[in-house]
Design a protein around this motif. Structure first.
Motif, short mmCIF file in Angstrom:
data_model
loop_
_atom_site.label_atom_id
_atom_site.label_comp_id
_atom_site.label_asym_id
_atom_site.label_seq_id
_atom_site.Cartn_x
_atom_site.Cartn_y
_atom_site.Cartn_z
N GLU A 98 0.85 -1.18 0.00
CA GLU A 98 0.00 0.00 0.00
C GLU A 98 0.88 1.23 0.00
O GLU A 98 2.02 1.20 0.48
N LEU A 99 0.35 2.32 -0.52
CA LEU A 99 1.11 3.56 -0.54
C LEU A 99 1.43 4.01 0.88
O LEU A 99 0.53 4.23 1.68
N GLY A 100 2.72 4.12 1.18
CA GLY A 100 3.12 4.62 2.49
C GLY A 100 2.93 3.64 3.62
O GLY A 100 3.07 4.01 4.78
N GLU A 105 4.17 8.82 9.84
CA GLU A 105 3.86 10.11 9.24
C GLU A 105 4.52 11.28 9.95
O GLU A 105 4.67 12.36 9.36
N TYR A 151 3.60 14.60 2.50
CA TYR A 151 3.79 14.00 1.17
C TYR A 151 2.46 13.77 0.48
O TYR A 151 1.45 13.44 1.12
N SER A 152 2.46 13.91 -0.83
CA SER A 152 1.31 13.49 -1.63
C SER A 152 1.34 11.97 -1.77
O SER A 152 2.34 11.32 -1.43
N SER A 153 0.25 11.38 -2.28
CA SER A 153 0.24 9.93 -2.49
C SER A 153 1.33 9.52 -3.47
O SER A 153 1.96 8.47 -3.32
N CYS A 156 4.67 9.40 -1.65
CA CYS A 156 4.75 8.20 -0.82
C CYS A 156 5.06 6.98 -1.67
O CYS A 156 5.85 6.12 -1.29
N MET A 157 4.41 6.90 -2.84
CA MET A 157 4.64 5.77 -3.73
C MET A 157 6.09 5.75 -4.20
O MET A 157 6.73 4.70 -4.24
N ILE A 177 0.09 -0.65 -7.60
CA ILE A 177 0.73 0.66 -7.43
C ILE A 177 1.26 1.23 -8.74
O ILE A 177 1.67 2.39 -8.77
N VAL A 180 0.00 4.68 -10.24
CA VAL A 180 0.13 5.91 -9.47
C VAL A 180 1.41 6.63 -9.87
O VAL A 180 2.43 6.01 -10.14
#
Length: 249
Positions: A98-100, A105, A151-153, A156-157, A177, A180
């Motif tokens: 999953e992203l991140g 955080e 961070y944006s998604s 993170c990716m 993923i 993205v």
């Protein structure tokens, strides 16, 4: 031969409890106990799933959202324990599920690299040696010292993919993923994946996008409602997948 397989999945099953009421009182628990009734029902996210992945194979898992794909990968990555069946893994796995996922955080990108690396069992010296490659591939530059919460998604990716692929895994798991991020970074990701394949790494790619499975994988399985529908060359598996989609329109 069995030693040619990196992963062997046999009759895999996992269920979750769906409670009839979100909050059950102690009194209700006693009533349910004496009536021998359950306050929940069992939802099988996966059941009776079996397959083998050979060393150096790029293996695809396709299916609609909710078909059990992500649950399967969490079991392969050791995040979930199956309720039925068994999984044999013969080499080290790196998973990007999953992203991140797994990032703190409140910590910066830099701090998360060292934290994640230590969790994976690497010494600080090893992480120091990988650090420039991780940051360079991610293209985060000065943003590596910002907290992950900013961070944006896509960012993170980038960091997640860079970290997961820089630890030189024997088996690499990728979950939904590759769609993205910008086109340029997607091409970089695909090139790194293809480079892994040329080196004889084993790759498991999960997607609901048939073009990715057919264009990249040597073999695939189709999951639907937690069951394996079919297994074989991607072209045939995708034909079955499209037929299921057509029947449910």
């Amino acid at each position: 031969m069995e030693d040619e397989n990196d992963i062997e999945v046999d009759n895999l099953g996992v269920f979750f409890r769906l409670y009839h009421q979100p909050h059950t009182t102690l009194k209700q628990e006693f009533i349910n106990f004496f009536k021998r009734t359950k306050a929940y029902e069992e939802f099988w996210a996966l059941r009776g799933v079996s397959f083998k992945v050979k060393k150096g194979e790029m293996f695809g898992v396709i299916g609609k959202n909710g078909s059990g794909k992500s649950t399967l990968l969490k079991i392969l990555a050791g995040i979930l324990i199956p309720d039925e069946g068994s999984v044999k893994k013969r080499r080290r796995i790196s998973a990007l599920l999953e992203l991140g996922a797994g990032f703190n955080e409140e910590l910066t990108g830099r701090e998360n690299i060292f934290l994640s690396g230590s969790i994976l069992g690497f010494k600080k010296k090893d992480i120091d040696e990988m650090y420039d490659d991780i940051v360079g591939f991610s293209e985060l530059g000065k943003f590596i010292d910002l907290p992950i919460r900013n961070y944006s998604s896509g960012m993170c990716m980038r960091l997640g993919f860079s970290l997961a692929t820089s630890v030189d895994p024997d088996i690499f798991i990728i979950d939904e993923i590759l769609g993205v991020g910008d086109e340029g970074f997607q091409k970089k990701c695909l090139e790194r994946i293809n480079n892994f394949k040329r080196k004889g790494k084993t790759i498991i790619l999960v997607s609901h996008i048939s073009e990715q499975i057919q264009g990249l994988c040597d073999k695939a399985i189709l999951l639907d409602q937690g069951r394996k529908v079919c297994e074989g060359i991607p072209k045939d598996v995708i034909s079955e997948y499209r037929e299921i989609l057509r029947l449910r329109e």
